[in-house]
Design an enzyme around this catalytic site. Sequence first.
Site, PDB file in Angstrom:
ATOM      1  N   ARG A 192       9.709  -0.810  -8.098  1.00  0.00           N
ATOM      2  CA  ARG A 192      10.077   0.602  -8.280  1.00  0.00           C
ATOM      3  C   ARG A 192      10.985   0.927  -7.169  1.00  0.00           C
ATOM      4  NH1 ARG A 192       5.251   0.730  -5.284  1.00  0.00           N
ATOM      5  NH2 ARG A 192       5.753   1.574  -3.287  1.00  0.00           N
TER       6      ARG A 192
ATOM      7  N   LYS B 122      -8.659  -9.457  -0.150  1.00  0.00           N
ATOM      8  CA  LYS B 122      -7.785  -8.526  -1.007  1.00  0.00           C
ATOM      9  C   LYS B 122      -8.267  -8.481  -2.392  1.00  0.00           C
ATOM     10  CE  LYS B 122      -3.891  -8.820   2.144  1.00  0.00           C
ATOM     11  NZ  LYS B 122      -2.509  -8.979   2.318  1.00  0.00           N
TER      12      LYS B 122
ATOM     13  N   ARG C 118       8.985  11.103   6.996  1.00  0.00           N
ATOM     14  CA  ARG C 118       8.346  11.668   6.213  1.00  0.00           C
ATOM     15  C   ARG C 118       7.508  12.880   6.415  1.00  0.00           C
ATOM     16  NH1 ARG C 118       5.552   7.005   2.145  1.00  0.00           N
ATOM     17  NH2 ARG C 118       7.103   5.363   2.502  1.00  0.00           N
TER      18      ARG C 118
HETATM   19  C1  MV4 Z   1      -2.250  -8.355   5.649  1.00  0.00           C
HETATM   20  C2  MV4 Z   1      -2.402  -7.994   6.892  1.00  0.00           C
HETATM   21  C3  MV4 Z   1      -2.695  -9.009   7.819  1.00  0.00           C
HETATM   22  N1  MV4 Z   1      -2.985 -10.308   7.252  1.00  0.00           N
HETATM   23  N2  MV4 Z   1      -2.589  -9.239   5.168  1.00  0.00           N
HETATM   24  C4  MV4 Z   1      -1.425  -3.626   4.077  1.00  0.00           C
HETATM   25  C5  MV4 Z   1      -1.114  -3.318   3.172  1.00  0.00           C
HETATM   26  C6  MV4 Z   1      -0.894  -4.035   2.136  1.00  0.00           C
HETATM   27  N3  MV4 Z   1       0.451  -4.358   1.672  1.00  0.00           N
HETATM   28  C7  MV4 Z   1      -1.406  -5.544   2.856  1.00  0.00           C
HETATM   29  N4  MV4 Z   1      -1.637  -5.222   4.209  1.00  0.00           N
HETATM   30  C8  MV4 Z   1      -2.206  -5.942   4.992  1.00  0.00           C
HETATM   31  N5  MV4 Z   1      -2.033  -7.194   4.690  1.00  0.00           N
HETATM   32  C9  MV4 Z   1      -2.629 -10.478   6.097  1.00  0.00           C
HETATM   33  N6  MV4 Z   1      -2.969 -11.696   5.429  1.00  0.00           N
HETATM   34  C10 MV4 Z   1      -2.370  -6.621   7.563  1.00  0.00           C
HETATM   35  C11 MV4 Z   1      -1.912  -5.711   6.624  1.00  0.00           C
HETATM   36  C12 MV4 Z   1      -1.824  -4.477   7.266  1.00  0.00           C
HETATM   37  C13 MV4 Z   1      -0.735  -3.926   7.140  1.00  0.00           C
HETATM   38  C14 MV4 Z   1       0.440  -4.171   6.538  1.00  0.00           C
HETATM   39  C15 MV4 Z   1       1.645  -3.429   6.292  1.00  0.00           C
HETATM   40  C16 MV4 Z   1       1.822  -2.363   7.038  1.00  0.00           C
HETATM   41  C17 MV4 Z   1       0.613  -1.826   7.862  1.00  0.00           C
HETATM   42  C18 MV4 Z   1      -0.701  -2.228   7.660  1.00  0.00           C
HETATM   43  C19 MV4 Z   1      -1.829  -1.918   8.315  1.00  0.00           C
HETATM   44  C20 MV4 Z   1      -2.975  -2.773   8.276  1.00  0.00           C
HETATM   45  C21 MV4 Z   1      -2.941  -3.903   7.790  1.00  0.00           C
END
Ligand code: MV4
Length: 462
Positions: free
Chosen positions: A297, A159, A343
Amino acid sequence: MTPIRKVLVANRGEIALRVIRACREMDIRTVAVHSTVDESALHVRFADESVCVGPGPAAQSYLHIPNLISAAELTGADAVHPGYGFLSERADFARVCVKCGLNFIGPRAEHMAIMGDKVRARQAMEAAGVPILPGTGVITNPDDAVEAATRIGMPVIIKASAGGGGRGMKIVRELDQLVQTIATAQAEALAAFGNGDVYLERYVTSPRHIEIQVIGDMYGGAVDLLERECSIQRRHQKIIEEAPSAALSPELRAKMRETAVHAIRAIGYQSVGTLEFLLDESAPEGPAFYFMEMNTRIQVEHCVTEMITGVDLVQEQIRIATGEPLAHLDRQHQARGHAIECRINAEDPINFSPQPGTITALHFPGGFGVRVDSHVYQGYRVTPYYDSMLGKIISHGKDRAQAIARMRRALDETVVEGIRTNVPLHRWMLKQEAFVTGHYDTHFLENNLDREAILAELEPLG
Ligand code: MV4
């Protein structure tokens, strides 16, 4: 206490209307800002005054800090509400407002800066006792990264520290791909955010996205307003949200709420905010939740929380900014029924391409338990300059089944002509067994899109 008499609304669309409505009920005057293409927008008409702040491109209008500050000074506004998107999470904007003597209706710049830096946010939450996924700080050398990934366990996710909301992420499934993928992620992060810092986390393969709404005041008071379930999304754009979540047991809900309130108390957070968690339902010791991000926010989906708690979140933001304590708010909110938000976007329901153009006919639903927050009207022109959301339909019922039934009939009443919208996608989604039973994760939509079935939802009421 610092009373607020006139608010400059530094936004457009439905959220600008939402803020103006809150102000009107509180007897606070409002100043709308708009770009030249938004001259006849509803937020301009609903506000007491308006100022044109530049041309269509947001960088020259809704994101142009000097023009916004000038508009506030010109009109004698004493406060600024940033809405969501645009400048809402820019710590530098909050700082400039305060320097110019404007009350920024939001958290302190310091907290915006911490949460905007995902590595610092993780550290702050860990220090506050919030569970985080095994991971690293900023990666500085490839050997350490390989060692870290071995400790964390594969797969891992890379990330960007300056990313968020799904931007700048890469999943790595094989260890031999790690070093190369990190290099690519760093280069992309540098290009996208002007900051190439990246870090690793254990990758949760089928999580649910559950977030807790919190509010803190200036005196260390903090409460939560339950959770929202936001797992129905596509490419990190949420499409349907609901409250409460069908995935939480009373025990897990209580634990997540307690954790969130404790965390914002620990950091001294003031204003409304959201702690986003990943829920891993497949963990061997039972469902586990981990901090993902904090949004500093008001969010698009705040309405579902309002419907089940009866709390006007925008008015709370304003009250906190004037220095009111949270004393009037219930510490242990219990959900009153169930709410769902769809939405409505100006996009093709099958291929999701944006749909600029003129709305030639429009009918929004109504009736018991239905709320519509939208800035569009018949004759409204959707421009390519801003995001595609036309508004939100929110249903509220005594339980989840009633909220679903109500949303289905509300969607059936909805008519938008002249441009394509995702209304057929919503009609289809609300019929899916996984949705009706509540057994879905963040991958559901992308894995189950059924083009034929969605097209069959184009005209439900003849
Ligand atoms: C993740 C994850 C799985 N494992 N982190 C997507 C948005 C951002 N806020 C972080 N996200 C994710 N982080 C770890 N360690 C999977 C996602 C993710 C996801 C998270 C929330 C809603 C939809 C998503 C779709 C794909 C991946």
